[in-house]
Structure formats: structure tokens, C-alpha cells
Design a protein around this motif. Structure first.
Motif, PDB file in Angstrom:
ATOM      1  N   VAL A   1       0.816  -1.304  -0.082  1.00  0.00           N
ATOM      2  CA  VAL A   1       0.113  -0.069   0.052  1.00  0.00           C
ATOM      3  C   VAL A   1       0.922   1.305   0.022  1.00  0.00           C
ATOM      4  N   ARG A   2       0.811   2.127  -1.029  1.00  0.00           N
ATOM      5  CA  ARG A   2       1.535   3.317  -1.150  1.00  0.00           C
ATOM      6  C   ARG A   2       0.630   4.464  -0.887  1.00  0.00           C
ATOM      7  N   ASN A   3       1.330   5.437  -0.277  1.00  0.00           N
ATOM      8  CA  ASN A   3       0.597   6.517   0.114  1.00  0.00           C
ATOM      9  C   ASN A   3       1.349   7.995  -0.101  1.00  0.00           C
ATOM     10  N   PRO A   4       1.340   8.234  -1.371  1.00  0.00           N
ATOM     11  CA  PRO A   4       2.347   9.288  -1.813  1.00  0.00           C
ATOM     12  C   PRO A   4       1.978  10.554  -1.213  1.00  0.00           C
ATOM     13  N   ASP A   5       0.452  10.748  -1.098  1.00  0.00           N
ATOM     14  CA  ASP A   5      -0.054  12.015  -0.775  1.00  0.00           C
ATOM     15  C   ASP A   5      -0.342  12.471   0.624  1.00  0.00           C
ATOM     16  N   GLY A   6       0.149  11.109   1.441  1.00  0.00           N
ATOM     17  CA  GLY A   6       0.058  11.767   2.857  1.00  0.00           C
ATOM     18  C   GLY A   6      -1.440  11.544   3.140  1.00  0.00           C
ATOM     19  N   ASN A   7      -2.109  10.474   2.690  1.00  0.00           N
ATOM     20  CA  ASN A   7      -3.473  10.399   2.881  1.00  0.00           C
ATOM     21  C   ASN A   7      -3.745   9.173   3.963  1.00  0.00           C
ATOM     22  N   THR A   8      -4.858   8.958   4.729  1.00  0.00           N
ATOM     23  CA  THR A   8      -5.058   8.073   5.696  1.00  0.00           C
ATOM     24  C   THR A   8      -6.105   7.024   4.983  1.00  0.00           C
ATOM     25  N   ALA A   9      -6.719   7.271   4.285  1.00  0.00           N
ATOM     26  CA  ALA A   9      -7.725   6.177   3.403  1.00  0.00           C
ATOM     27  C   ALA A   9      -8.101   6.719   2.058  1.00  0.00           C
ATOM     28  N   GLY A  10      -8.727   5.642   1.470  1.00  0.00           N
ATOM     29  CA  GLY A  10      -9.143   5.823   0.087  1.00  0.00           C
ATOM     30  C   GLY A  10      -8.575   5.110  -1.247  1.00  0.00           C
ATOM     31  N   VAL A  11      -8.875   4.054  -1.495  1.00  0.00           N
ATOM     32  CA  VAL A  11      -8.001   3.213  -2.549  1.00  0.00           C
ATOM     33  C   VAL A  11      -8.403   3.670  -4.106  1.00  0.00           C
ATOM     34  N   ILE A  12      -7.707   4.429  -4.802  1.00  0.00           N
ATOM     35  CA  ILE A  12      -7.768   4.640  -6.033  1.00  0.00           C
ATOM     36  C   ILE A  12      -7.300   3.857  -7.214  1.00  0.00           C
ATOM     37  N   ASP A  13      -6.316   3.157  -6.669  1.00  0.00           N
ATOM     38  CA  ASP A  13      -5.811   1.934  -7.717  1.00  0.00           C
ATOM     39  C   ASP A  13      -5.114   0.817  -7.115  1.00  0.00           C
ATOM     40  N   LEU A  14      -5.887  -0.308  -7.658  1.00  0.00           N
ATOM     41  CA  LEU A  14      -5.379  -1.622  -7.181  1.00  0.00           C
ATOM     42  C   LEU A  14      -5.202  -2.374  -8.507  1.00  0.00           C
ATOM     43  N   THR A  15      -4.114  -3.441  -8.274  1.00  0.00           N
ATOM     44  CA  THR A  15      -3.780  -4.188  -9.329  1.00  0.00           C
ATOM     45  C   THR A  15      -3.221  -5.523  -8.534  1.00  0.00           C
ATOM     46  N   LEU A  16      -3.690  -6.360  -9.231  1.00  0.00           N
ATOM     47  CA  LEU A  16      -3.195  -7.936  -8.869  1.00  0.00           C
ATOM     48  C   LEU A  16      -2.731  -8.546  -9.946  1.00  0.00           C
ATOM     49  N   ASP A  17      -1.204  -8.963  -9.565  1.00  0.00           N
ATOM     50  CA  ASP A  17      -0.244  -9.120 -10.592  1.00  0.00           C
ATOM     51  C   ASP A  17      -0.182  -8.390 -11.755  1.00  0.00           C
ATOM     52  N   GLY A  18      -0.230  -7.064 -11.723  1.00  0.00           N
ATOM     53  CA  GLY A  18      -0.162  -6.232 -12.595  1.00  0.00           C
ATOM     54  C   GLY A  18      -1.366  -5.863 -13.444  1.00  0.00           C
ATOM     55  N   LYS A  19      -2.325  -6.449 -12.912  1.00  0.00           N
ATOM     56  CA  LYS A  19      -3.842  -6.293 -13.691  1.00  0.00           C
ATOM     57  C   LYS A  19      -4.515  -5.619 -12.762  1.00  0.00           C
ATOM     58  N   ARG A  20      -5.345  -4.627 -13.452  1.00  0.00           N
ATOM     59  CA  ARG A  20      -6.192  -3.581 -12.715  1.00  0.00           C
ATOM     60  C   ARG A  20      -7.277  -4.329 -12.070  1.00  0.00           C
ATOM     61  N   VAL A  21      -7.732  -4.191 -11.034  1.00  0.00           N
ATOM     62  CA  VAL A  21      -8.976  -4.819 -10.255  1.00  0.00           C
ATOM     63  C   VAL A  21      -9.742  -3.517  -9.870  1.00  0.00           C
ATOM     64  N   SER A  22     -11.015  -3.643 -10.475  1.00  0.00           N
ATOM     65  CA  SER A  22     -12.060  -2.608 -10.091  1.00  0.00           C
ATOM     66  C   SER A  22     -12.478  -2.749  -8.644  1.00  0.00           C
ATOM     67  N   GLY A  23     -12.565  -1.733  -7.886  1.00  0.00           N
ATOM     68  CA  GLY A  23     -12.919  -1.865  -6.469  1.00  0.00           C
ATOM     69  C   GLY A  23     -12.115  -2.223  -5.651  1.00  0.00           C
ATOM     70  N   ALA A  24     -12.161  -2.460  -4.230  1.00  0.00           N
ATOM     71  CA  ALA A  24     -11.276  -2.622  -3.344  1.00  0.00           C
ATOM     72  C   ALA A  24     -11.194  -4.007  -2.893  1.00  0.00           C
ATOM     73  N   VAL A  25     -11.741  -5.181  -3.517  1.00  0.00           N
ATOM     74  CA  VAL A  25     -11.759  -6.291  -3.200  1.00  0.00           C
ATOM     75  C   VAL A  25     -10.713  -7.192  -4.117  1.00  0.00           C
ATOM     76  N   VAL A  26      -9.714  -7.691  -3.458  1.00  0.00           N
ATOM     77  CA  VAL A  26      -8.753  -8.685  -4.207  1.00  0.00           C
ATOM     78  C   VAL A  26      -9.655 -10.094  -4.342  1.00  0.00           C
ATOM     79  N   PRO A  27     -10.142 -10.650  -5.612  1.00  0.00           N
ATOM     80  CA  PRO A  27     -10.789 -11.931  -5.444  1.00  0.00           C
ATOM     81  C   PRO A  27      -9.816 -12.972  -5.052  1.00  0.00           C
ATOM     82  N   ALA A  28     -10.403 -13.912  -4.562  1.00  0.00           N
ATOM     83  CA  ALA A  28      -9.431 -15.198  -3.946  1.00  0.00           C
ATOM     84  C   ALA A  28      -9.215 -15.831  -4.994  1.00  0.00           C
ATOM     85  N   GLN A  29      -7.809 -16.120  -5.281  1.00  0.00           N
ATOM     86  CA  GLN A  29      -7.221 -16.799  -6.369  1.00  0.00           C
ATOM     87  C   GLN A  29      -6.944 -18.337  -6.215  1.00  0.00           C
ATOM     88  N   PRO A  30      -6.395 -19.175  -7.139  1.00  0.00           N
ATOM     89  CA  PRO A  30      -6.312 -20.542  -6.834  1.00  0.00           C
ATOM     90  C   PRO A  30      -5.312 -20.590  -5.779  1.00  0.00           C
TER      91      PRO A  30
END
Length: 776
Positions: free
Chosen positions: A723-752
Motif C-alpha cells: 500500500v503506497r501513500n504518496p500524498d499523505g492520506n489516511t484512507a481511500g483506494v484509487i488504484d489496485l492491481t493484482l499481478d499487474g492487472k487492474r482490479v475494479s473496486g477494493a476487493v482482491v478476488p480469491a485466487q487458486p
């Protein structure tokens, strides 16, 4: 340190005091011990005697209290080492228990001659056999039933007892202790004894033992003395030479213990050499390293990381679930609510262990849904509770397990009831919920009985009229969690009851400023400004926020009230002002001196929920401030003499401002706070928590943390979440990727299962939630 392998265990202090047990630290204690934290002078000792001069020292500070050049005690996960040097000698003594559940305690001892002269030394052990229930305060009676002997071929002392306090079908006081105690040396002994009279001497002491101090061993055994144990090994060390040896202390079952390669012989053969004992110690270290390493955090705060990664899971598992003991409190029993809450520590490590504990709890539930408040392993005897929250912790905590594993299959597992018959795990849970739903006041609030979560409210509702507002909040959340799990008709009933309960709590439980805790049988409110004492109670505010019973605006006012009326330097007080007068219609909480434990102190278990409530409202700075106020590493570093307790495990409580010693911690190790604070750190602050669909990423971190990494075991795979926080925030997900692929929302789907996955998260947006606390 509290050390256990899930069955055999020991507790040892930095001075060397302590005791050993198997399965149950009170009903099945192997060695004698006296609880006295001031003297800390009761335990299992190792003496080192100079055979030329009779100069005597001990390998721990106690009991001899000799002078030394250096002294260090290292408490690790599953082991403790005493290292000291002085008088031209260096000694190292490591204590641990076998890593695989074997009922044996192992001592590895190394003595090094650091001087310029040859040394003729003698290393001798000493402890007193207990062999049964503790404390052994009728010693002159119990010693009549203990028999000791020396087995030359094994270099071992053996002890048996022909009386156990546990009743059987042949009556009370008519039971053999069904174990054998043994103490063995890993090499030939120069002397042995089981007579306290001979070893310590009449009117002697462990500080200056008459027989041991002179190297006199009578070789006495049998049934006609106060039974102790001592084995002596002679050491002749040239300058620079070192010698390592092993001592064992074990407690196998009596049947098949001795002769024909029995369990005593097997345990000595398995662990009685330096090589085998060293390998066992390596196994202990590897076990805890692998287990705790399954889920870890890396943040800019090393005290946070050390506590979350290492000591909180160890305290919860080893101390609260396995040993069920501390130096302040010797329990040995299971608490239905207590260990059920702590079992959540298994979720990111080994969730099957939490299910196992849930089934253990279910086996101690009656068919009508009520439960045992506590019960004793070995006897299975317990106390049927009138505590009205106990039975709800099984369904409440099981929903966390279901989110972890992502299915409800286990709810179909059949588990017996304590009073006969059986039912599915689902039925066990719904019977508990329905039982509480049947115990309501005319105003629509649940009855408190002889206490809710707060045991000290032991007389609030003895006439079945007193109400618990906090219990209503707890039940409300439980109903919400179970609506998706039950059949439609039951779900509809739960929805109707939940809606009515929320209305009743807000109508009758809110006083215009905050939520009251409860009402007494006569209707008098507790936790209300209309009363001279206990005008505000912490749990009612935190759970109003966590359950959503308080709306957003009201939640903000509750947080402000908490910081205004309950804040202290060591976390949130449970209540304020403290009771100064005994109220027999409230209970024993009012009998504590003001400022101690629940009566106006920081009750750590409840204080962890204040951390969670702040994180729930995205008040990251407040959440971290409260976390740090509970952090024993920081509190001890600030003022160790004031804090008193260990700087690595949570205390059960810290004295509040009404105490003559505010900030003094006590009742360490044996507290349900460790499992909660570990979970809150992972799920609410670092913001990685399980949902049915996957891992929700929802951090609430301080603005000055630029980056954190969470390594999380989840459904058989390993996720590394940065989790990177470049702007000194405390909460709020804007960008989430799983193995380099963008995931919409804030839930990482369970993988095999069986994989390793990389998750990258970036926080953005304005800071959410301004701090309200005034205490730095």
C-alpha cells in the motif's frame, strides 16, 4: 515467558521463578510454586557449586542472588535463555518444551571456564514435586501420597502420586494421579536426592541450601519425606573449556510409562542428548517462525511491527489458547467467551484451528442454547452461566471464520450438546441466538442477568429485570451477520427483531449525550450523568459506532465524548468516574479500589475496541494514538518502573487516574486483548480483511506512513500487498492491481490455492477524519 506446546507447559520469570504443568495448569501441576510477585522466589533452580570452595551461585538470579558481571534473560517464542558471567565463569541455561506435543520440558545448559585456572564444579538441579491440583496448600497431607525413586539406568528420578483431587466413579480422594513425573540428566550423575529435608535442611532455605550447598546428597527416596528432586553433575573445566549437558522434566501417562521401553525411556532417548535437545530447540524456533511468518506487516513503525508480527500472535496462541495461564492468574480452564474471541488469531494463520475451537465450544453448549461460562479440561466440569453474552460469541465469531474460508459447508457439521443429543453447528448457533431473543424486557432491550461482557456487573440483573444496552448492540450485529446464513423465514424474523432492537436502543439507551451501559433491576441507569459514579461506559460507545446503531453524526459525538471523559495516557478507561462506594445491586466491579481493573482502569480488552471504533470512522491518527497507548513496548520504554509489566505482551489492565499508581500494568499474558489487537492491527489499521468474495483492502494508516506491506495467507495462497501513500492520506483506494492487472473496486478476488500473488495499492484523496484526542 509462558511456554507451551499445546499440552505440556511452563511459565518462567526473568529471575528464574516459575512452574511446570501438563494439560491444566491448576489441576495437573507438575512442580510446586508460590504466587508472590514481590519475592518471586519459588521455582525450579539450577545451582553451580565450586567443589573446591563450596562457593554457590544459581544459573538464574534466584534463588542465590549472587553477584555477577553481566546477566541477561532472553525470552523468545517457545524458549527462554538465562546468560550470566562472573567469577571466571559463563553460564547459559535454555528452557523449552518439546515442539511436537511430547510431555517433556528440556533444559540445555552450558558452563564455560573464562578464567585462567582449572575449575572443579558441580551443577545441581532442585525443585519440589506437586503432582496434581495446585496450589498444594495442604502439603503435610499431600506429601503422604507421593512416592519417589531413582532409576540408575536412566539417570532419572521418578515420582508417582496415589491420590488425585479429581473425583471418579469410585468417589472423591480415591483416584491415582494418572501420570508419572520424571527428572533426568543427560549424563551420569554424581549425586541425587528426593528429600527436601536433606537438600535444604531444617530451617534452611533455597537461597542457602544446607545439603546442596555442601554437595551432600543422601540418596533418599520413597514415601517418607517432603518430596523434591535434585540431580548433580560434576564438571572439571580447564581454562577456556566448556561443557554442555541436558536435563529433562517430563510427565507421561502412567500406563506404559516405565519398563520395556516405556514412554519415560522413549522420552529420555528422544531428547536426553545434547544433539537431540539442540535439534528440538531448533524445531521450536522453526515452528514459531513459520507459523507467525504466514501473515506479517511491514510499516515505518518497528514497535508496531514487532508487536503485530511476533508477540501478539504468540501471546494469543501460546498464552491464552494453549497455556491459559500467566504469572498473575493461574487458570487452566477454558472460558466460553474468552478463548472463542481469541481464536480469531488463527484466521490468517490456520483457520481450521478456529473451526476446531468453535466445535470445542459447541460441545460445551446445552441443548437450549445456554453454555458453560468456563469448564475444566480433564474433568469437563464447569459453571452453567447466567452471563447473557457468553452464548452469542460462538455465532458472532463463526461469521468471521465463514468469511475467511468463503463457504458455509462447515455449518452442517454435527456436534454433540453438553447435556446430550447433537445438532449441526448451524443449529448450535441459532439456538444460542434464539435463547437470547427470548430474554427481553418490556422496553425491548435484552436482559443482563448476572452480567454481560463485563463480569463485574454480577448483580445488575439477578432479578431478571435489569437490561444491557451493550448486549443489545452485540445481539443486533449478530442478527445482521446471520440473516444471509439462515432460511428465509428465520432471516425475516431476525430482520424484524434487529430493526426493533435498534429502535429500542436509540430510544431507551441514548441519554442525549451518549449511550448508557445498562439498567439495574430497579431501572436505575448505569453509565449515565444522572449518577454520581460511572457516568459513561466505554463499550456502549464503541459498539454503537461499530454496529451502525449510532448514525454518522452521533458517532462523531461519541468519539469526542470518549476522548473528553475516558482518555488516559494508557488507553481508554472502561468507565468514569470510578465507583468509590460498594453497590451490591451492581456487583463486584464496585468492590475494586477506584482506578483498578474494571473500576475506572484501562481494561485492555475493551480499550482495543476503542482503537477499532476510531479506525471504523477513518480517524487514523486517533486509532494509532490509542494503539500506541496500549503498546507495551512504548509504555515500558517511557517509564519501565511506572509501567512495571513486561514490555512485549499486553496486560489485562492498567491502573487509571484514581489509582495511587496510575499507569501501572498488571495481569499480563492471560487476556483476550491480544487476539483482538492483532486482528484490529491487520484488518482495521493495515486494512486487509477477509470477505466472502476475497480480500478487502481498506487501510486506515497514519498520514506520515508513506508505504506499508502486508503479507497475508488466504485460502491456501500467499498475498503480498503493498500500500503506497504518496500524498499523505489516511484512507481511500484509487488504484489496485493484482499481478499487474487492474482490479475494479477494493476487493482482491480469491485466487487458486497454492499460489503467490502481488497486490499493489495506491491511496489518494483528502484525509478522512480529523483527530480529536488531546493526549499525545
Amino acid at each position: 515467558n509462558v511456554i507451551s506446546n499445546g499440552d505440556m507447559g511452563l511459565v518462567v520469570s526473568q529471575a528464574g521463578g516459575g512452574f511446570s504443568w501438563r494439560t491444566h495448569a491448576n489441576l495437573n501441576r507438575l512442580t510446586r510454586w508460590e504466587q508472590d510477585l514481590i519475592r518471586d522466589a519459588s521455582g525450579k533452580w539450577l545451582y553451580l557449586r565450586d567443589r573446591s570452595t563450596d562457593a554457590l551461585r544459581s544459573l538464574a538470579f534466584q534463588p542465590v542472588q549472587a553477584t555477577f558481571d553481566s546477566y541477561e534473560v532472553s525470552h523468545g517464542l517457545g524458549h527462554t535463555t538465562f546468560t550470566q558471567s562472573g567469577d571466571g565463569l559463563k553460564t547459559e541455561w535454555t528452557l523449552f518444551v518439546a515442539p511436537n506435543g511430547d510431555p517433556v520440558e528440556i533444559w540445555l545448559v552450558t558452563v564455560t571456564n573464562t578464567g585462567s585456572d582449572d575449575r572443579r564444579l558441580q551443577l545441581a538441579s532442585y525443585f519440589e514435586w506437586n503432582l496434581g491440583a495446585a496450589p498444594d496448600n495442604h502439603r503435610e497431607f499431600h506429601k503422604l501420597f507421593i512416592e519417589t525413586r531413582f532409576e540408575p539406568s536412566l539417570n532419572a528420578l521418578v515420582a508417582e502420586k496415589y491420590l488425585w483431587e479429581i473425583p471418579t466413579d469410585r468417589g472423591h480422594w480415591n483416584t491415582d494421579w494418572p501420570y508419572v513425573g520424571f527428572h533426568a540428566a543427560g549424563e551420569s550423575v554424581a549425586g541425587w536426592d528426593t528429600s527436601k529435608d536433606a537438600l535444604i535442611g531444617r530451617h534452611g532455605s533455597v537461597e542457602k541450601p544446607k545439603g546442596l550447598g555442601a554437595g551432600h546428597f543422601s540418596g533418599t527416596s520413597g514415601r517418607f519425606q517432603d518430596p523434591s528432586a535434585s540431580l548433580a553433575v560434576n564438571l572439571d573445566l580447564a581454562p577456556g573449556a566448556a561443557h554442555t549437558t541436558v536435563f529433562l522434566l517430563g510427565q507421561p501417562d502412567r500406563n506404559g510409562a516405565l519398563g520395556d521401553g516405556g514412554s519415560v525411556e522413549k522420552l529420555i532417548g528422544r531428547y536426553g542428548t545434547v544433539e537431540a535437545a539442540t535439534a528440538a530447540l531448533d524445531g521450536v524456533k522453526a515452528f514459531w517462525s513459520e507459523l507467525t511468518g504466514r501473515t506479517t506487516v511491514q510499516t515505518p513503525d518497528p514497535s508496531f511491527d514487532t508487536l503485530v508480527n511476533t508477540w501478539l500472535p504468540y501471546q494469543a496462541i501460546d498464552g491464552h489458547l494453549w497455556a491459559r495461564i500467566g504469572y498473575y492468574q493461574q487458570s487452566g480452564a477454558y472460558g466460553f467467551r474468552d478463548q472463542m474471541q481469541t481464536s480469531q488469531v488463527w484466521l490468517p494463520l490456520d483457520p481450521a484451528k478456529m473451526l476446531e475451537h468453535a466445535k470445542l465450544n459447541a460441545r460445551h453448549q446445552y441443548a437450549d442454547g445456554t453454555v458453560l461460562h468456563w469448564w475444566h479440561p480433564l474433568t469437563e466440569q464447569g459453571l452453567r452461566t447466567r452471563m447473557t453474552d457468553d452464548l452469542l460469541w460462538l455465532p458472532f465469531m463463526l461469521t468471521k471464520y465463514l468469511r475467511e474460508v468463503g463457504h458455509t459447508d462447515d455449518l452442517a457439521d454435527i456436534v454433540p450438546y453438553y447435556d446430550g443429543g447433537e445438532g449441526s453447528l448451524m443449529e448450535h448457533c441459532t439456538r444460542a441466538i434464539d435463547n437470547v431473543l427470548a430474554r427481553f424486557s418490556p422496553r425491548g432491550l435484552p436482559l443482563i442477568g448476572e452480567g454481560d461482557w463485563c463480569d463485574g456487573f454480577s448483580a445488575v440483573g439477578l432479578d431478571e429485570k435489569g437490561e444491557s444496552v451493550w448486549l443489545g448492540m452485540f445481539l443486533y450485529q449478530t442478527l445482521l451477520d446471520w440473516m444471509p446464513l439462515v432460511e428465509p423465514d428465520r432471516a425475516a424474523r431476525y430482520r424484524q427483531r434487529a430493526d426493533a432492537l435498534k429502535t429500542a436502543i436509540n430510544e431507551h439507551g441514548f441519554n442525549g449525550r451518549w449511550y448508557i451501559a445498562a439498567t439495574k433491576d430497579d431501572g436505575t441507569p448505569i453509565g449515565d450523568p444522572s449518577q454520581p459514579e460511572c457516568q459513561i461506559f466505554l463499550n456502549a460507545q464503541t459498539w454503537a459506532i461499530l454496529t451502525g446503531i449510532a448514525d454518522e453524526t452521533r458517532s462523531e459525538s461519541l468519539i469526542k465524548a470518549m476522548f473528553e471523559h475516558l482518555a488516559s495516557e494508557n488507553g481508554m478507561l472502561l468507565l468514569n468516574p470510578a465507583f468509590s462506594q460498594v453497590d451490591r445491586y451492581i456487583g463486584y466491579l464496585t468492590r475494586y479500589t477506584p482506578g483498578l481493573r474494571e473500576n475506572g482502569g484501562v481494561y485492555t480488552h475493551a480499550a482495543t475496541w476503542a482503537v477499532l471504533a476510531c479506525a471504523h470512522l477513518n480517524r487514523a491518527d486517533d486509532a494509532m494514538k490509542l494503539f500506541h497507548q496500549l503498546n507495551p513496548i512504548l509504555q515500558s520504554a517511557k517509564d519501565a518502573d511506572r509501567y512495571v509489566a513486561e514490555p512485549y505482551v499486553l496486560p489485562g489492565n492498567v491502573d487509571g487516574p484514581n489509582s495511587e499508581r496510575p499507569g501501572r500494568a498488571g495481569w499480563t499474558w492471560y487476556t483476550g486483548a491480544a487476539g483482538w489487537l492483532r486482528t484490529i492491527a491487520l484488518e482495521a489499521i493495515c486494512g486487509v480483511r477477509a470477505t466472502t468474495d476475497g480480500l478487502l483492502i481498506d487501510p486506515c494508516i497514519p498520514a506520515d506512513w508513506p508505504e506499508i506491506t502486508v503479507k497475508r495467507r488466504f485460502r491456501g495462497s500467499d498475498y503480498t500487498i503493498t500500500v503506497r501513500n504518496p500524498d499523505g492520506n489516511t484512507a481511500g483506494v484509487i488504484d489496485l492491481t493484482l499481478d499487474g492487472k487492474r482490479v475494479s473496486g477494493a476487493v482482491v478476488p480469491a485466487q487458486p490455492a497454492g499460489g503467490a500473488y502481488q497486490v499493489e495499492v495506491t491511496l489518494t484523496g483528502r484525509r478522512v477524519g480529523q483527530p480529536v484526542g488531546a493526549t499525545a
